[in-house]
Each structure stands twice: as C-alpha cells, then as structure tokens.
Design an enzyme around this catalytic site. Structure first.
Site, PDB file in Angstrom:
ATOM      1  N   CYS A  78       0.820  -1.222   0.000  1.00  0.00           N
ATOM      2  CA  CYS A  78       0.000   0.000   0.000  1.00  0.00           C
ATOM      3  C   CYS A  78       0.849   1.265   0.000  1.00  0.00           C
ATOM      4  O   CYS A  78       0.466   2.282  -0.589  1.00  0.00           O
ATOM      5  CB  CYS A  78      -0.900   0.047   1.238  1.00  0.00           C
ATOM      6  N   ASP A 110      -3.512  -2.815   7.591  1.00  0.00           N
ATOM      7  CA  ASP A 110      -4.523  -3.723   8.121  1.00  0.00           C
ATOM      8  C   ASP A 110      -4.354  -5.161   7.663  1.00  0.00           C
ATOM      9  O   ASP A 110      -4.625  -6.087   8.423  1.00  0.00           O
ATOM     10  CB  ASP A 110      -5.919  -3.221   7.719  1.00  0.00           C
ATOM     11  N   CYS A 151      -2.588   3.327   2.812  1.00  0.00           N
ATOM     12  CA  CYS A 151      -3.304   2.287   3.542  1.00  0.00           C
ATOM     13  C   CYS A 151      -4.527   2.865   4.259  1.00  0.00           C
ATOM     14  O   CYS A 151      -4.631   4.068   4.487  1.00  0.00           O
ATOM     15  CB  CYS A 151      -2.367   1.606   4.528  1.00  0.00           C
ATOM     16  N   ASP A 152      -5.424   1.978   4.660  1.00  0.00           N
ATOM     17  CA  ASP A 152      -6.784   2.347   5.073  1.00  0.00           C
ATOM     18  C   ASP A 152      -6.876   3.557   5.998  1.00  0.00           C
ATOM     19  O   ASP A 152      -7.600   4.503   5.725  1.00  0.00           O
ATOM     20  CB  ASP A 152      -7.457   1.167   5.772  1.00  0.00           C
ATOM     21  N   LYS A 153      -6.171   3.527   7.115  1.00  0.00           N
ATOM     22  CA  LYS A 153      -6.336   4.594   8.112  1.00  0.00           C
ATOM     23  C   LYS A 153      -5.484   5.811   7.790  1.00  0.00           C
ATOM     24  O   LYS A 153      -5.710   6.894   8.337  1.00  0.00           O
ATOM     25  CB  LYS A 153      -5.983   4.083   9.519  1.00  0.00           C
ATOM     26  N   GLU A 473     -10.858  -4.654  13.321  1.00  0.00           N
ATOM     27  CA  GLU A 473     -11.601  -5.205  12.188  1.00  0.00           C
ATOM     28  C   GLU A 473     -11.649  -6.723  12.320  1.00  0.00           C
ATOM     29  O   GLU A 473     -10.769  -7.328  12.932  1.00  0.00           O
ATOM     30  CB  GLU A 473     -10.926  -4.844  10.865  1.00  0.00           C
ATOM     31  N   SER A 499     -13.436  -4.871   7.989  1.00  0.00           N
ATOM     32  CA  SER A 499     -12.668  -4.456   6.827  1.00  0.00           C
ATOM     33  C   SER A 499     -13.626  -4.081   5.716  1.00  0.00           C
ATOM     34  O   SER A 499     -14.743  -4.605   5.622  1.00  0.00           O
ATOM     35  CB  SER A 499     -11.779  -5.614   6.367  1.00  0.00           C
TER      36      SER A 499
END
Length: 596
Positions: A78, A110, A151-153, A473, A499
């Site tokens: 990511c 994640d 990445c996600d956060k 998650e 997720s």
C-alpha cells in the site's frame, strides 16, 4: 505499468510548458504566512542556517515552505510507492514557486495487522498520523501541505490533519494495486483470507492456498476492491480535497506521477488564492462524500472516518447523518467485495468521476461545493461522459439496487446505531440465537474449528474503541465464514468494525459498546437477535425490564493494555457513532494554525 494515453498527454503538456519557458512561479507575501516565523528577519538567522545546511538557496528559503507528507514504509505494498510519488509532488511544488519539505509519518497496514492483537493498533494509527502531521507542520511552520497516503487509516488520518491545520492542502491517494490472477479469474487479498476458511473446511489444498497467496498481490498499491482505501480515495475526490481524477490510476502506472506532479502545482494555486480545507469540508460536501460511498458499495469504515474529518472542522456529523444519506442513495457500481470488479476496472472505465457526474446529473450531490481546484464540484465534472459498453457502472435510473450498498441500523441492541454493508446481498433479514464471544480470537477459533451452526448470530464484543482498545476489524473471521461456505447462513454483530473487504450479514459499530455497559455487553448465549436491514433495525428479544435487570448485574472489565499508546487511546476515545475521536475538535479551537 505505463498507461500510454495519459503518459503521452502529460508529456505533451510538459513540452508545451518548456516552450513557454515553464510554468509561471507565483508571488507570495511571506509576512502573512506561517513560515515567516522561521525564515524572516535577523532573529531567524539560526533557523536559516539549518536550511542552508540542507542545500537550500536564499531564494528557496524565502519562498513558501510546503510540507510533502507521506506514509511511506516497507510494511506493505500500500505504501511502498509513496516515496517515489513524493518526488513528483515536490517537483510540482518547486515549479510553481514553493519550497517542498518532505517528511513521513507512520502507518499500520490492516492486511498484516489482521486477525491478531496487532489490529488493535490500526484505528489508533489514524489519529497518530493526524497528530504527527500536525506536529511536524506546526513545529516547522510550513505554509501548505501535500499529503500522500496509501493504507486504510492513513487516508482519513491525512485528511484529518489537513482540516485541523487548515492550511491550503491537496490530498493524494497512492493508488490501487492491480488484481492478481488465479485459476483464470481476478483475485485480491480478500480471496486469500477466504482461502484460509476454505482450507480449514477441506475445500482448498495446501498447494492451492500457497499458489493463491503468491499471486494475489502482484505489485505496489492498496487492496484492490472497493475496500476502505479505495472507498476513502473516492471520498477524497467527492469531498473536494483531491484533484479530479487523482484517485484512479493504479500505484504502478507511470501516469500517476504526472497527476501527482500536477497536484504539487495545484497546492501553490490554493495557497495563492487562500483556498483552505475548511472552505471545502462543509456539511454539504460531507453529504456528497457519503453519497459516493453508498453508490459504490464502499466500506462501512467511512461511517467512522467522515464524522472524524467533520469533527476537525467543528462540524457535528455522526453515524446517523451518514445512514440518512445511505438510505436515499442508489447502488450503481458493481465493485468487489459485493460485486464483480476491482478498482483497476473502475479506473479503466473512467473512475469515480463517472459516479460523481452521474449522481450530479440526477440531483443526488450538491454541485456548488468548492473544491481545492478553486472550482465547484459541478464545474470540475462538466465534461465527464458516462461510458458505453461496460457494466462496472450503472445509471441512477437503472441501479443495481435502489438504496445504497451500506445501511445504518438502530434498535434496543444498538441505541447509538450500527452499520452493515448490504452490497451484493439478497436476503436483508436474519433472526437467530446469539453465540457470545468476548474477543475475536475465540470467535475465529470457533469458525475454523467447526463450532458455529447455520442460523447462529455470532456476537463479538469488548472490541469497541475503549474496550478493545482500538476497535479491531474482523476480516479474518468473516472471510473464514465465507471460505467455509457459511457466509450466507450466519450473521455476525460486533462493537468492533469490519474491513472494507468483508461481505455477508456482518454488523459493526454496535453502540454503546460493551465496555461502557451497552446492551451488546448484556447478551447471553441463546438470546434471539433480529436484524432487518430493510427497516434499519437491530433488536434482541428481551424486555426493557430484563435488560435493566442484567445491566444492574453488569461489571466493567479490564483490558490487557494498562500503559502505552493503547491505554492512552482508551482514556480519551469517544463513541464510534461520533467517529471514535480523541480530542475536542475544531469547535473548541481558540486559534487556527493557518493564522499563526
């Protein structure tokens, strides 16, 4: 992998600029910028000496200083391309008369943190990212910000920092990963998580699982479906913090660097015109972002991140506001995990700009919201046309389903609300006996060990923001259920979260959480739980008197994190419905950094 047409267009543009003598450098009044505190006047000679030490010229020192923040690291694909992209952003800043200053912040990825205690760090990292970018910008008095995240956060964390600081800012997504190929079909990392369940059920061999894990993630980029990273990338364009079209190109495409370079130039325009994030992030633009999440069947995590971004601007925006938008929005993008296509497929037929234009044309977005370009959302998308001969995107008048791919729930089991992704689901009602687990590991073990029966409602509690701490998650558990062939025949509820890759009847963000005495903490094995995603209801078949009786007997539990970052997070974090935020937000400010 180059994207020929876009690379050629970018090259033409560069050639034209060279013939004209390059892009015009903008002029700025340093007496009105934060960087004056470190570069101007005799008393700042020591500060300037540090800048000379790094090779800056006198001209560069007296130009605006622009932070170029990335979440680059070697933890996962990511983030791995962000360092390369930062160089393109810096080039764009420099061409337009700014002095770029690159710095990095953390990420917790994640996919690697999933399924064990490492996931407790994930949501916490969002706020640490925002804090660390804020502190770097404040400490060095930078005038503007270009933020790259993968990445996600890290995406919401970077956007939160921009709104908190309120200096002219441009957000940039690092780009999606390309799909892998396995047995003649496109796959993503979610297929590997589901493969674990298939393997446990004897439906996949050791050799097949090993082959799948080796091909699922073929290059740099964030997880390839409409999971959290790609959802929040779409949000960045819909809310107006990113340049139109910047979210689309995969990380490995050379054309992404041209988009990034252009964004570097664009932040200098925003600085010249004093276009600030809080001019862009308004209640209307938040509604626009939530609409795009629903229309694309995006991640339920958006219901955490949009309230948190709003909080930085001093806007009260909760899960219920997000759910209100979800309820009215048609689902029009057939994307994984509920649908067929990856983010790369979405890009190839026009990207999120097509979705935004289709929603604008049907009155589902507020078109006059300002964006970082200085133009409105409608002006940015005036020339976008709906693509023919494709089935990734549908028209609003002929949607995949008439309501959004994500639904908000309420009831006696979730007085503060809960959320479920229904994209790709046909059955929107479920009733069954509760199977109680007080942590994810125990639930995962039961799934893998054949300890769950069809018709069960799995309850995973004490995994909320305070109780986890960190609101984990549950992809390992939900994917294992699908891998075992039980995804349609059980439901799962949790005060934790899911997720963006989760599919099935999985309800997260149940609030109040168990750790503060919420009803989910009062459940017992066998209690009958009723879920109705059509009506937006989540209830347990217990009377108010019985719930009250159990509440009087309930006692708080201690978690295992009694020092360090997770302890500190648990002391300050608020409820999930308000974004799980950790400070009073923009409404409590007595000053704004941009005005120092």
């Amino acid at each position: 992998m180059p994207d020929g047409s876009r690379v050629r267009a970018a090259t033409k543009k560069k050639t034209a600029l060279k013939k004209k003598g390059g892009p015009a450098k903008r002029r700025f009044d340093k007496s009105k910028l934060p960087s004056r505190h470190v570069t101007e006047g005799p008393e700042r000679a020591p500060h300037r000496s540090y800048l000379y030490a790094m090779g800056l010229t006198e001209e560069q020192i007296h130009q605006p200083l622009v932070g170029v923040a990335t979440c680059w690291n070697e933890a996962a694909p990511c983030n791995i391309s962000l360092s390369r992209q930062a160089q393109a952003a810096k080039k764009g800043v420099a061409e337009a008369g700014g002095t770029p200053r690159e710095f990095t912040t953390i990420t917790v990825t994640d996919g690697i943190a999933m399924g064990h205690a490492g996931m407790k760090s994930s949501l916490v990292s969002r706020d640490v990212i925002a804090d660390s970018v804020e502190l770097t910008m404040r400490g060095h008095c930078y005038d503007a910000l270009v933020g790259l995240a993968g990445c996600d956060k890290s995406l919401p964390g970077m956007m939160m920092a921009m709104v908190r600081l309120n200096v002219p800012s441009i957000f940039l997504y690092g780009g999606t990963i390309l799909p892998g190929r396995f047995e003649g079909r496109d796959v993503t990392v979610v297929d590997v998580f589901e493969g674990v369940g298939m393997h446990a059920a004897g439906r996949m061999s050791d050799a097949s699982l090993e082959k799948l894990e080796m091909v699922a993630c073929p290059c740099a980029g964030s997880c390839g479906g409409q999971f959290t990273a790609n959802t929040m990338a779409c949000v960045s364009e819909a809310i107006g913090l990113a340049m139109p079209g910047s979210a689309g190109a995969p990380a490995s495409f050379e054309s992404r660097d041209a988009v990034v370079e252009e964004s570097g130039r664009a932040v200098m325009y925003a600085l010249e015109k004093n276009i600030r994030p809080r001019d862009v992030v308004t209640r209307e633009s938040l509604d626009n972002a939530a609409t795009v999440v629903a229309a694309t069947g995006g991640s339920t995590n958006a219901a955490l991140h949009l309230p948190a971004i709003a909080h930085e601007a001093g806007i009260k925006y909760t899960l219920q506001d997000v759910a209100r938008i979800f309820k009215r929005t048609p689902y029009i993008a057939d994307l994984m995990p509920g649908g067929k296509y990856t983010a790369t497929d979405m890009y190839r037929v026009g990207g999120v700009q097509v979705i935004i234009k289709e929603l604008l044309d049907n009155g589902l977005l507020t078109g006059d919201c300002l964006t970082v370009t200085g133009k409105t959302l409608a002006q940015n998308h005036r020339g976008v046309k709906f693509p023919k001969n494709q089935d990734v995107f549908y028209r609003v008048k002929n949607p995949i389903s008439p309501t959004g791919g994500v639904v908000g729930l309420k009831g006696n089991l979730a007085p503060d609300g809960a959320i479920v992704k229904v994209a790709g689901m046909t059955n929107l009602k479920f009733q069954g006996p509760a199977r109680i687990f007080d942590c994810e590991e125990d639930a995962f073990a039961a799934v893998i060990g054949d300890g769950i029966k069809e018709g069960d409602v799995i309850v995973i509690r004490y995994e909320g923001p305070k109780g986890g701490p960190g609101m984990r998650e549950m992809l390992s558990t939900t994917a294992a259920l699908y891998g075992r062939g039980m995804g349609e025949n059980v439901a799962l509820i949790t005060d934790g979260r899911f997720s963006g890759g989760t599919r099935g009847f999985c309800i997260g963000h149940v609030g109040p959480e168990a750790a503060v005495g919420g009803p989910i903490g009062l459940l017992k094995n066998g209690d009958i739980i009723t879920i109705d995603a059509k009506r937006g209801k989540l209830d347990v078949q217990l009377s108010a008197a019985e719930l009250d009786r159990r509440r009087k007997k309930w006692k708080p539990r201690n978690h295992d994190f009694q020092s360090g970052a997770l302890w500190r997070y648990a002391q300050t974090v608020g409820p999930a419905y308000a974004g799980a935020v950790v400070h009073p937000g923009g409404k409590a400010e007595s000053h704004c950094y941009a005005d120092i």
